[in-house]
Motif scaffolding. Structure first.
Motif, short mmCIF file in Angstrom:
data_model
loop_
_atom_site.label_atom_id
_atom_site.label_comp_id
_atom_site.label_asym_id
_atom_site.label_seq_id
_atom_site.Cartn_x
_atom_site.Cartn_y
_atom_site.Cartn_z
N LEU A 141 -6.39 16.70 0.33
CA LEU A 141 -7.40 15.68 0.54
C LEU A 141 -6.66 14.36 0.66
O LEU A 141 -5.94 13.96 -0.27
CB LEU A 141 -8.39 15.65 -0.63
N ASP A 142 -6.78 13.70 1.80
CA ASP A 142 -6.10 12.42 2.08
C ASP A 142 -7.13 11.30 2.04
O ASP A 142 -8.07 11.28 2.85
CB ASP A 142 -5.43 12.45 3.46
N LEU A 143 -6.94 10.36 1.11
CA LEU A 143 -7.89 9.27 0.91
C LEU A 143 -7.20 7.91 1.07
O LEU A 143 -6.14 7.68 0.49
CB LEU A 143 -8.51 9.38 -0.48
N PRO A 144 -7.83 7.00 1.81
CA PRO A 144 -7.25 5.68 2.03
C PRO A 144 -7.49 4.74 0.86
O PRO A 144 -8.45 4.88 0.11
CB PRO A 144 -7.98 5.19 3.28
N ALA A 145 -6.59 3.77 0.73
CA ALA A 145 -6.75 2.70 -0.25
C ALA A 145 -6.24 1.41 0.39
O ALA A 145 -5.36 1.43 1.25
CB ALA A 145 -5.99 3.01 -1.53
N ALA A 146 -6.79 0.31 -0.07
CA ALA A 146 -6.45 -1.00 0.48
C ALA A 146 -5.42 -1.72 -0.39
O ALA A 146 -5.24 -1.40 -1.56
CB ALA A 146 -7.71 -1.85 0.60
N ASP A 147 -4.78 -2.71 0.20
CA ASP A 147 -3.86 -3.56 -0.57
C ASP A 147 -4.69 -4.61 -1.31
O ASP A 147 -5.92 -4.58 -1.29
CB ASP A 147 -2.78 -4.16 0.34
N GLU A 148 -4.01 -5.57 -1.94
CA GLU A 148 -4.71 -6.57 -2.74
C GLU A 148 -5.61 -7.48 -1.91
O GLU A 148 -6.59 -8.03 -2.41
CB GLU A 148 -3.71 -7.40 -3.54
N GLU A 149 -5.30 -7.62 -0.61
CA GLU A 149 -6.14 -8.44 0.26
C GLU A 149 -7.30 -7.66 0.86
O GLU A 149 -8.09 -8.21 1.62
CB GLU A 149 -5.31 -9.05 1.41
#
Length: 167
Positions: A141-149
């Protein structure tokens, strides 16, 4: 290896909780899906800083965290012990997916670019996509995540090992 040896597909991220009910392979990832589902309900893709490493108890050995550039060529940041064993110790921190030896998953860049474009998650099911490792199966399962911005920049990959197969 040909395309019948695996399924690599992206789906709408907002559909992850409902797909969990109908996709048997996702049943293994219930804890992770609940975690991402809460973040999705709060407004979209979770930021990496909002994802507590303690929230992944039981998954640490079976996960990879990668930097996900726009080109789709992952850069490995954290690699769990079981993953290292599964892939025959070919993954190294700082390596890119394209640098792995004998990659047989030819459309990997398109798959990862689709996730990077936003609003999707990925699911891979099948054999390990490297020559000499095709005797092992797994689900990812591949899930995206964002950086601090808030810009999509990371990929969290969670693995469930399958049975050995005859080749």
């Amino acid at each position: 290896m040909d395309a019948s040896d695996y399924l690599a597909k992206t789906y709408a991220l907002t559909e992850l909780p409902s797909n969990h009910a109908s996709d048997k392979a996702l049943a293994h990832f219930a804890q992770i899906i609940r975690l991402w589902g809460r973040e999705i309900e709060r407004g979209g893709i979770p930021r990496r800083v909002d994802l507590s490493f303690q929230g992944f108890v039981g998954w640490h050995a079976r996960m990879i965290i990668s930097r996900l550039p726009a080109c789709g060529d992952l850069e490995f940041r954290i690699i769990g012990h079981d993953i290292d064993e599964m892939f025959g110790r070919t993954l190294k921190i700082g390596d890119r997916f394209s640098s792995l030896p004998h990659v047989a998953f030819e459309d990997y860049a398109d798959y990862f670019k689709a996730i990077r474009a936003g609003g999707t998650y990925g699911r891979y099911s099948g054999i390990i996509p490297f020559e000499g490792r095709a005797h092992r199966t797994f689900d990812v399962l591949d899930l995206p995540a964002a950086d601090e911005e808030g810009k999509l920049a990371f990929l969290y990959s969670f693995f469930v090992m399958g049975p050995r197969r005859r080749v």
